[in-house]
Design an enzyme around this catalytic site. Structure first.
Site, PDB file in Angstrom:
ATOM      1  N   TYR A   1       0.872  -1.032  -0.045  1.00 11.96           N
ATOM      2  CA  TYR A   1       0.024   0.023  -0.112  1.00 11.96           C
ATOM      3  C   TYR A   1       0.788   1.118   0.060  1.00 11.96           C
ATOM      4  O   TYR A   1       1.741   1.531   0.841  1.00 11.96           O
ATOM      5  CB  TYR A   1      -0.953   0.021   1.172  1.00 11.96           C
ATOM      6  CG  TYR A   1      -1.999   1.049   1.277  1.00 11.96           C
ATOM      7  CD1 TYR A   1      -2.194   1.888   0.395  1.00 11.96           C
ATOM      8  CD2 TYR A   1      -3.292   0.808   2.018  1.00 11.96           C
ATOM      9  CE1 TYR A   1      -3.434   2.930   0.268  1.00 11.96           C
ATOM     10  CE2 TYR A   1      -4.075   1.530   2.356  1.00 11.96           C
ATOM     11  CZ  TYR A   1      -4.186   2.687   1.551  1.00 11.96           C
ATOM     12  OH  TYR A   1      -5.345   3.627   1.261  1.00 11.96           O
ATOM     13  N   CYS A   2       0.810   1.893  -1.043  1.00 10.47           N
ATOM     14  CA  CYS A   2       1.517   3.383  -1.036  1.00 10.47           C
ATOM     15  C   CYS A   2       2.924   3.099  -1.034  1.00 10.47           C
ATOM     16  O   CYS A   2       3.521   2.273  -1.763  1.00 10.47           O
ATOM     17  CB  CYS A   2       1.151   4.382  -0.054  1.00 10.47           C
ATOM     18  SG  CYS A   2       1.552   6.216  -0.096  1.00 10.47           S
TER      19      CYS A   2
END
Length: 594
Positions: free
Chosen positions: A328-329
């Site tokens: 994530y990210c």
């Protein structure tokens, strides 16, 4: 506005005491502001705004016709507004000259529409704001970075001057002041003094009740155990919700810029809970919240003590050598570096598939975050981090809040200081306020190599333990989910990064933004998404030819993920393998506050 008679106050209401209290708070506020101003050097300009706006002024002087044209357009708009308002005062229908953009909640009160004076004030402000921003946006002769910087900070200036942010021009504040006999302003001053930190000179506007939530109590409540930990992370294994599970476990690598429980806020919107219910054995990394002792930890330390250690621990816990993985990210950026490193080293790839949530690999279009990244600003930040050993998570939060200042700064400024109210308990905003620190060396590497130089996308442009890597070597089947309104990881850049991989890529574009577009459970039936597996197209062509779908993208991901999840096996309970549970989820690392 309401003309209802204010309620009678208690008999012990003391006007003189109220006056003394206001005077005392005003004096304290004055002293705090003097202390704050005294800390600011006259030539201190870490953002480089003086030079940027000097360049803007010089460019405008070369093109005076732009200013004249903008002034004439503004004059015509004001003239139309005067006519429209006059007609309205005479009882005639009139169309608005200027209207707020869709999603602008500053003027949602009925007073801004029904009261002719406030409607005129609102439209006057919007005309002025549009004029100022159009002048800045259309100026010629500025380099791209300077143009982006002056546009961003001009918007901050314009937003700050909104009539909603002032006592005498906000009808809701006026109404509340009448109703409370000014006690809202007194309470607002108290709130301001409470939020102002005289040591740092910073105002920390509270967005929610920070005492209303606690990880493990009413957020991050999915049952599980911490089954492994090192100095960088705890590894959580969640308890099964089905009798059988997919053979290959699923590891989630969250960003360490924020805490992992954005994926496990409440049962109704928990991705962790949903994945467990789909039959996955879910593991999540909970990163340490570093202090000054972590100053020399670099990006590669997160690789070796994060996903690579997690893979070994998962094998001990489940007996499986091959897993599916999610990043994530910045966790996705870390994952792509990990995959490229394993390929370069010729090591066996333990990942059957890789999923990337709003992940930047190519930083060509960094979005509004690019405003904060240039040599001058990074140098100032590095000097600050050299003293502390880390980048303060609160500073990072402020940066992200500036990207949506009307929603995440000014709305709370009005609520807390003008309306005199306490912020409402809200789990998402609690998570947003639960900030994390960044190790000095890692944060410098990330800003310079990724954002400033954009060398991560180049073959050999980034090294892991002195091994030059190339993300083009990655052949792992990959699923990319990006979002249309993402100001942190713009989808045009995430798409360019996905094109770099050599393996099969399924690219999905969700609606909404960096958080809401990801945390979008099927039960909400919100937003929607686009799919198109032709990754040879340009960004514009991909979007034009994409198929639009309703609802959450989670089922699409689940269908894709099942291809790589293996057959079903009996459910695994944390502690059944070779690793003894250390403590209950969500663990202790996540509870350390900056």
């Amino acid at each position: 506005m309401s003309t209802t008679k204010p309620e009678e106050k208690d008999a012990d209401y003391d006007a003189e005491a109220l006056t003394d209290a206001v005077s005392n708070i005003a004096e304290q506020s004055r002293e705090l502001m003097q202390a704050y101003l005294g800390q600011q050097g006259a030539n201190f300009d870490p953002l480089g705004l003086n030079r940027a706006f000097l360049d803007l002024t010089t460019a405008l002087m070369r093109n005076p016709e732009k200013i004249v044209e903008a002034q004439m357009n503004a004059w015509n708009s004001y003239f139309d507004l005067w006519i429209s308002t006059a007609n309205r005062m005479l009882g005639e229908d009139s169309r608005p000259v200027a209207e707020p953009e869709k999603g602008d909640r500053r003027f949602r009160s009925e007073h801004w529409q029904e009261n002719p004076f406030f409607d005129y004030l609102k439209q006057s402000y919007l005309v002025a704001a549009n004029t100022i921003q159009s002048i800045v946006a259309d100026v010629e002769g500025l380099d791209e970075k300077t143009a982006r910087k002056v546009e961003f900070y001009t918007k901050q200036y314009v937003d700050a001057l909104s009539p909603t942010n002032f006592i005498v021009t906000n009808p809701e504040v006026i109404e509340r002041t009448i109703e409370t006999r000014g006690e809202n302003l007194l309470q607002g001053l108290r709130n301001f003094v409470e939020d102002f930190d005289p040591d740092s000179g910073n105002l920390r506007i509270r967005m929610t009740d920070l005492e209303a939530f606690e990880p493990g109590k009413n957020v991050a409540v999915s049952p599980g155990k911490v089954i492994y930990q090192n100095e960088m992370m705890q590894l959580i294994q969640y308890s099964p919700a089905t009798e059988q599970v997919f053979k290959k476990p699923l590891l989630i690598i969250p960003p360490w810029i924020n805490k992992f429980y954005i994926l496990d806020l409440q049962p109704k919107n928990s991705m962790v809970k949903w994945l467990v219910e789909q039959g996955h054995t879910v593991f999540v990394i909970s990163w340490v919240n570093p202090d000054e002792s972590y100053r020399d930890k670099d990006f590669e330390d997160y690789i070796f003590q994060g996903p690579l250690e997690a893979v070994k621990a998962i094998e001990k816990a489940t007996g499986e050598k091959e897993i599916n993985v999610v990043g994530y990210c910045i966790g996705g950026t870390l994952l792509s570096a990990t995959l490229a490193y394993l390929k370069k080293q010729g090591e066996e790839d333990p990942f059957a598939s890789a999923t990337f949530f709003v992940t930047l690999i190519d930083f060509t279009y960094p979005g509004d975050l690019g405003v904060f990244v240039d040599e001058d600003q990074i140098s100032v930040l590095e000097k600050e981090m050299e003293n502390k050993g880390y980048h303060d998570g609160k500073e990072m939060s402020l940066t992200f809040n500036l990207l949506r200042s009307n929603d995440l700064i000014w709305s709370f400024y009005v609520n807390n200081y003008l309306m005199g109210k306490e912020p409402f308990p809200f789990d998402l905003l609690y998570w947003n306020s639960d900030s994390t620190r960044m190790p000095a060396k890692m944060h410098s590497t990330y800003l310079r190599k990724m954002y400033l130089e954009n060398s991560f996308r180049e073959p050999g442009g980034f090294s892991v333990r002195d091994v030059p890597i190339d993300v083009r070597d990655v052949t792992t089947p990959s699923y990319f989910i990006s979002t249309e309104d993402d100001h942190i990881a713009p989808w045009k850049s995430t798409y360019l990064g996905a094109q770099l991989f050599s393996g099969p890529v399924h690219f999905v574009l969700g609606k909404s933004g960096h958080i809401a577009g990801i945390v979008n459970p099927p039960s909400s039936n919100k937003y929607g998404y686009y799919t198109n597996d032709d990754m040879t197209e340009s960004v514009e062509d991909w979007h034009r030819d994409a198929v639009e779908h309703e609802g959450s993208w989670w089922p699409d991901w689940q269908a894709w993920l099942e291809q790589y999840a293996g057959e079903k096996v009996p459910a695994r309970v944390p502690g059944d393998g070779d690793l003894e549970p250390i403590e209950d989820a969500p663990g202790s690392y996540v509870k350390v506050r900056a």
